[in-house]
Design an enzyme around this catalytic site. Structure first.
Site, PDB file in Angstrom:
ATOM      1  N   LYS A  13       1.020  -1.531   0.028  1.00  0.00           N
ATOM      2  CA  LYS A  13      -0.193   0.210  -0.017  1.00  0.00           C
ATOM      3  C   LYS A  13       0.934   1.109   0.305  1.00  0.00           C
ATOM      4  O   LYS A  13       0.429   2.576  -0.380  1.00  0.00           O
ATOM      5  CB  LYS A  13      -0.590  -0.209   1.315  1.00  0.00           C
ATOM      6  CG  LYS A  13      -2.231  -1.535   1.152  1.00  0.00           C
ATOM      7  CD  LYS A  13      -2.759  -1.079   1.976  1.00  0.00           C
ATOM      8  CE  LYS A  13      -3.942  -2.069   2.177  1.00  0.00           C
ATOM      9  NZ  LYS A  13      -5.234  -1.978   3.373  1.00  0.00           N
ATOM     10  N   ASP A  71      -9.998   2.765   2.459  1.00  0.00           N
ATOM     11  CA  ASP A  71      -9.975   2.018   3.465  1.00  0.00           C
ATOM     12  C   ASP A  71     -11.142   2.968   4.999  1.00  0.00           C
ATOM     13  O   ASP A  71     -11.602   2.251   5.395  1.00  0.00           O
ATOM     14  CB  ASP A  71      -8.900   1.633   4.340  1.00  0.00           C
ATOM     15  CG  ASP A  71      -7.947   0.532   3.072  1.00  0.00           C
ATOM     16  OD1 ASP A  71      -8.995  -0.007   2.633  1.00  0.00           O
ATOM     17  OD2 ASP A  71      -7.079   0.637   3.293  1.00  0.00           O
TER      18      ASP A  71
END
Ligand code: ATR
Length: 279
Positions: A68, A104
């Site tokens: 990420k 997220d």
């Protein structure tokens, strides 16, 4: 040719993202394929796999552990959410440029508010862990109106540093960080979120029973494992509102889909398909 998307990570074998995006695409009648790509052992292999996917005409990628941060580093432009999280879970390829986003945090907020009936405005939140998972959700929780967020970590310094770093961006939400022992001096929280990787080791973070009240929601970002050690701990402390992270998984996928395709899919079918009883 259908539009191509994929999730990339390492390992990637157990990813549910192809199933979730497949359900979204079918329900909306979008002509697209969504596969899973193993990004290999390191950042160099990740960059190579990404370049191959783009060269083959790929339109967008979801990015999962451990890439990420690397995903944000390869981007030409990044959303506010990705920049503040220091990580991207969604990439889009358009006109030769790489755009990065992070869904997220908004996925978690959406799961709490829309699926679990847990309003955030004015609430007190205990966030366990001070790693990437916490960083990714902290400001979206603050911006959803939380009154106070306490970060607890084994390494108290790391929690304090993260709170100090993000406090200027948290609006009216008060941020504090420290170790687990200090929690004994706190009242019960409205919401306790486990963002540590402790469940992977079959362990629970050392939260005192006093952090859980009768109405507290205990939320483990881990999913698909039934009652995790953290949820069991919450239950033993008298907490009856328990949730795992399957809703966050589905809602972050829906946000990514919307960012790529301009329409937000309904998430109910995917939620029903993936939910595992918490017993
Ligand atoms: P991620 O990006 O998934 O958050 P990370 O950056 O390695 O991963 O962070 C893992 C987090 O889980 C850290 O906050 C870690 O605590 P420390 O910084 O004190 O190591 C936390 N963690 C891991 N195992 C844990 C355990 N058994 N009990 C409590 N916290 C744990």
């Amino acid at each position: 040719m259908p539009d191509r998307y994929a999730v990339i990570g390492h390992p990637i074998g157990h990813s549910q993202s192809p199933l979730i995006h497949g359900l979204f695409a079918r329900a909306l009648g979008h002509d697209m394929v969504y596969e899973a790509i193993d990004g290999g052992p390191d950042e160099a292999s990740f960059r190579q796999a990404l370049a191959r996917f783009r060269a083959a005409g790929g339109r967008g990628l979801n990015v999962t552990l451990p890439f990420k941060q690397a995903a944000l580093a390869v981007a030409d432009e990044a959303s506010d959410e990705a920049r503040r999280a220091g990580a991207a879970n969604t990439l889009g390829f358009e006109g030769g440029r790489v755009a990065a986003h992070n869904t997220d945090g908004i996925g978690l907020v959406r799961d709490l508010e829309a699926n679990l009936d847990q309003p955030l405005a004015g609430r007190s939140i205990l966030l366990l862990g001070a790693g990437g998972a916490t960083r990714g959700v902290l400001l979206p929780l603050a911006r959803a109106g939380a009154a106070r967020i306490v970060i607890a970590n084994r390494g108290a310094d790391k929690a304090q540093a993260l709170a100090a770093e993000l406090a200027p961006h948290a609006g009216r939400c008060a941020l504090a960080g420290g170790g687990y022992a200090a929690l004994a001096r706190e009242a019960a929280f409205d919401l306790v979120i486990n963002a540590t990787s402790a469940s992977l080791a079959g362990a629970a973070p050392a939260v005192p029973a006093s952090s859980f009240g009768a109405g507290t929601l205990a939320y483990d970002m881990m999913y698909g494992r039934g009652l995790t050690p953290f949820l069991r701990l919450a239950q033993q402390a008298g907490c009856t509102r328990l949730a795992d992270g399957v809703g966050m998984l589905v809602e972050q996928a829906a946000e990514s889909f919307a960012w790529w395709r301009g329409v937000r899919p309904d998430t109910r079918a995917a939620l029903d398909w993936l939910a595992v009883p918490l017993t």
